[in-house]
Structures are given as structure tokens and as C-alpha cells.
Design an enzyme around this catalytic site. Sequence first.
Site, PDB file in Angstrom:
ATOM      1  N   ARG A 109     -13.642  18.866 -10.770  1.00 47.25           N
ATOM      2  CA  ARG A 109     -13.452  18.254  -9.434  1.00 47.25           C
ATOM      3  C   ARG A 109     -13.912  16.790  -9.386  1.00 47.25           C
ATOM      4  NH1 ARG A 109     -15.376  23.381  -8.159  1.00 47.25           N
ATOM      5  NH2 ARG A 109     -13.708  24.749  -7.431  1.00 47.25           N
ATOM      6  N   LYS A 131      -5.474   4.207  -8.571  1.00 49.16           N
ATOM      7  CA  LYS A 131      -4.279   5.055  -8.499  1.00 49.16           C
ATOM      8  C   LYS A 131      -4.113   5.744  -9.844  1.00 49.16           C
ATOM      9  CE  LYS A 131      -1.312   2.920  -5.015  1.00 49.16           C
ATOM     10  NZ  LYS A 131      -0.054   2.210  -4.765  1.00 49.16           N
ATOM     11  N   GLU A 173       4.678  -8.376 -14.050  1.00 51.75           N
ATOM     12  CA  GLU A 173       3.709  -7.889 -13.056  1.00 51.75           C
ATOM     13  C   GLU A 173       2.794  -9.043 -12.653  1.00 51.75           C
ATOM     14  OE1 GLU A 173       3.089  -5.294 -10.539  1.00 51.75           O
ATOM     15  OE2 GLU A 173       4.004  -4.259 -12.228  1.00 51.75           O
ATOM     16  N   LYS A 201      -6.197  -8.485  -7.159  1.00 47.40           N
ATOM     17  CA  LYS A 201      -6.008  -7.044  -6.963  1.00 47.40           C
ATOM     18  C   LYS A 201      -7.296  -6.407  -6.429  1.00 47.40           C
ATOM     19  CE  LYS A 201      -4.164  -2.762  -8.090  1.00 47.40           C
ATOM     20  NZ  LYS A 201      -3.256  -1.933  -8.813  1.00 47.40           N
ATOM     21  N   GLU A 211      -3.919   2.308   0.718  1.00 43.12           N
ATOM     22  CA  GLU A 211      -2.597   1.766   1.019  1.00 43.12           C
ATOM     23  C   GLU A 211      -2.127   2.125   2.430  1.00 43.12           C
ATOM     24  OE1 GLU A 211       0.071   1.575  -2.368  1.00 43.12           O
ATOM     25  OE2 GLU A 211       1.784   1.651  -1.008  1.00 43.12           O
ATOM     26  N   ARG A 215      -2.356  -3.116   0.940  1.00 44.47           N
ATOM     27  CA  ARG A 215      -2.129  -2.759  -0.474  1.00 44.47           C
ATOM     28  C   ARG A 215      -0.642  -2.593  -0.781  1.00 44.47           C
ATOM     29  NH1 ARG A 215      -5.622   1.220  -4.407  1.00 44.47           N
ATOM     30  NH2 ARG A 215      -4.292   0.918  -6.221  1.00 44.47           N
ATOM     31  N   ASN A 219       3.373  -4.052  -3.985  1.00 44.31           N
ATOM     32  CA  ASN A 219       4.689  -3.566  -4.437  1.00 44.31           C
ATOM     33  C   ASN A 219       5.761  -4.648  -4.293  1.00 44.31           C
ATOM     34  OD1 ASN A 219       3.799  -0.959  -5.080  1.00 44.31           O
ATOM     35  ND2 ASN A 219       3.829  -0.398  -2.916  1.00 44.31           N
ATOM     36  N   HIS A 222       9.079  -4.621  -6.199  1.00 45.28           N
ATOM     37  CA  HIS A 222       9.157  -3.306  -6.845  1.00 45.28           C
ATOM     38  C   HIS A 222      10.259  -2.405  -6.303  1.00 45.28           C
ATOM     39  CE1 HIS A 222       5.503  -4.559  -8.733  1.00 45.28           C
ATOM     40  NE2 HIS A 222       5.317  -3.402  -9.335  1.00 45.28           N
ATOM     41  N   HIS A 226      12.057  -0.520  -9.118  1.00 43.80           N
ATOM     42  CA  HIS A 226      12.019   0.936  -9.300  1.00 43.80           C
ATOM     43  C   HIS A 226      13.433   1.513  -9.348  1.00 43.80           C
ATOM     44  CE1 HIS A 226       7.651   1.194  -7.699  1.00 43.80           C
ATOM     45  NE2 HIS A 226       7.677   1.101  -9.011  1.00 43.80           N
ATOM     46  N   HIS A 238       9.367  -2.330 -17.315  1.00 40.50           N
ATOM     47  CA  HIS A 238       8.928  -2.398 -15.920  1.00 40.50           C
ATOM     48  C   HIS A 238       8.792  -3.848 -15.416  1.00 40.50           C
ATOM     49  CE1 HIS A 238       6.944  -1.408 -12.184  1.00 40.50           C
ATOM     50  NE2 HIS A 238       5.924  -2.183 -12.519  1.00 40.50           N
TER      51      HIS A 238
HETATM   52  N1  GLY Z   1       0.266  -0.949  -8.505  1.00 44.04           N
HETATM   53  C1  GLY Z   1       0.147  -1.021  -7.111  1.00 44.04           C
HETATM   54  C2  GLY Z   1      -1.194  -0.547  -6.601  1.00 44.04           C
HETATM   55  O1  GLY Z   1      -2.100  -0.339  -7.359  1.00 44.04           O
HETATM   56  O2  GLY Z   1      -1.326  -0.384  -5.418  1.00 44.04           O
END
Ligand code: GLY
Length: 334
Positions: A109, A131, A173, A201, A211, A215, A219, A222, A226, A238
Site C-alpha cells: 500500500r 504520475k 517535451e 515542472k 491536475e 497542471r 499537456n 499533447h 497523443h 513522443h
Molecule cells: N506529463 C504531464 C504531467 O506530469 O502532468
Amino acid sequence: MRELTVELGERSYPVVVGAGARHRLAGVLPRVRRAAVVTQETVPWAVDSGVEQQTFYLGAGEEAKTLASVEDLCRSFARFGLTRADAVVAVGGGVVTDTAGFAAAVYHRGTPVVHLPTTLLGQVDAAIGGKTGVNLPEGKNLVGAFWQPAAVLCDTDTLATLPPRERRSGLGEMAKYAFLGVDDLPDLSLEDAVAACAACKAGVVGADERESGRRALLNYGHTLAHALETAGAYDLRHGEAVGVGLVFASRLARRLGRVADGRVAEHERVVAGYDLPTLLPPGADADHLLALMARDKKAISGGLTFVLDGPAGLSVVAGVDEEAVRETLAEMTA
Ligand code: GLY
């Protein structure tokens, strides 16, 4: 060596950027007895955790980013005797940090994880911000968790051995940060550029971990990227797809009267400056790309939804006119 912090209260953590940052591993590990190092055979970087460690290998490529890999890792951790008082160390690109990060999030956990991203894309984006997740046959990153690392070590030595295309993918990126407030990005040394992007970031994640707002701006570029990747018909990494997506987003913003020609030219200059494509790949199928963009995660409630530039900077714009998108795709056909 630069050190910055992702400010998340008691879950705050350092991001160390510089040549040899991997040697800080023992110093940043929470007090642990054991470290489970997760990597891929193709990653040529060994690390020393300073405690009893065992290395576990994921399979090759993006195909390794599955729930089956997470089960394999968790079973290996259990056989090794790893506990929640120990740590997982992820050494590699986004596949490794996403998969090992998710295994750490669910093992016992929640077990501490330290990320050592060895790709440019990982150092400026994937490894920072918590993430984690894996793919399903139905789509990318559909299963995951927010699980913040205990530290991120961006060793810029590792970038010297990147295959040229992997490096270019990271530059795509990186290019997005030029429009998220990182000034003079193309003029910075690689180490300064990584540190500036990581700091950007870190600031965004510190302000909006889950997000619910800002946040989502990460994107930028993107939505089309995507779609191009999901279509699977184009030979684009990518970051290369993000390069096309950034130029597309600026052209769409111009078509919607949000920015002037100069801003589009700036996007093209930054993207082309990194030797990335600024037009759609030959044979691009606009109908298919439109259908895929309408299924984008951002678009759940608002029809076609994009992060777009405008007089007040970037924002999420929902309900974008389909014809404007179609015409913008048409003007980007080589
Ligand atoms: N790659 C986008 C984020 O980490 O929110």
C-alpha cells in the site's frame, strides 16, 4: 549541481540535476535496509544504494508497461523481502519510472520510490510530479496512481549515451516549456535547460498536484501528439509528435483569433530549432485524428478541448469548433 524542491508539504522532495547526480542515491534514500532497483537491460547505468540491493529487469520497450509487469515486480519485491520501510529505485526512461513508480505505489500500500531518469524526456517531465501508471490494450496510462517519489536524481551524464532519436524525443517535451514560462530555453546549456524545465515542472506540480487546474497546461501540444501516437500509423516518437502538436496548437490559436502570426512563427522557430517536425507526417488522416482528439481525456465534458495560447498565456479551451480544427490540420499537410 542544482537542487530544487517540489513543494508538497510533508511530501516535498528534492530534484537534483547535474553531472554525476546518480552518486547522490545513498544520501537521498530514506533510512532503509533494502533497495529494489528496477531497470531495463538496455539502460547502461549501475547505481549504488549503499544498502543491500537487488536489481529487477523490466522487459524491453513500451510493451513492458503493463499490469503483468507490476505483478511480476511486486512478487519479486516480496521474494526479496522488501517492506514498506525499504525503497524502490527506478533507473531508466519513462517506461521504468512509470511502471516501477506504480509498483511502489501499490506494494504494501505504498513504498518509497526514488527516480533516476536516464532520458531527457524523463528528466524534464515523466519522473517529476508523481504520475505513475501502466497501459491497457484499450489505451495508454489507463491504470495508475499519484505517488510522489522521495527524490528525483537527474544525472545529465546519462544523456550523453542517448540514441539521437531518443534525445530528439526529449527535446520535443523540452520545447513545450518555452511556452510555459522558461525564457531563452534554446540558448541554455543542456544542464541549465534540464534544470530550468525541472524547476518549471516542480512549480506547476507544487501548485496543482492532482491536475485540477494549472497542471493540465503541461499537456500543451499533447492533444494532437497523443492522436498521432494512438493512430499508430506514423513513425513519430513522443517528443516528435509533441513538436508537431505545439505548432498545430499555435496555428489553431491563430485561427481562433487568440494569437498573431509572430507567435506561430515563434513556435515554429523553437520546434524547428530542435530539429523536430513542424508539419503533419505524409498521408496524415484528418478524420481519424479528429476522432481520436475528441476522445482525449481533457475532452470528457467539453467536446474538442485543447490547451491553447492566448493574450493571457496558455489555458484549457473546451468546445473548439471542429471546422477550425479540420482547417488547421489541412494547412499543416506537407
Ligand atoms: N506529463 C504531464 C504531467 O506530469 O502532468
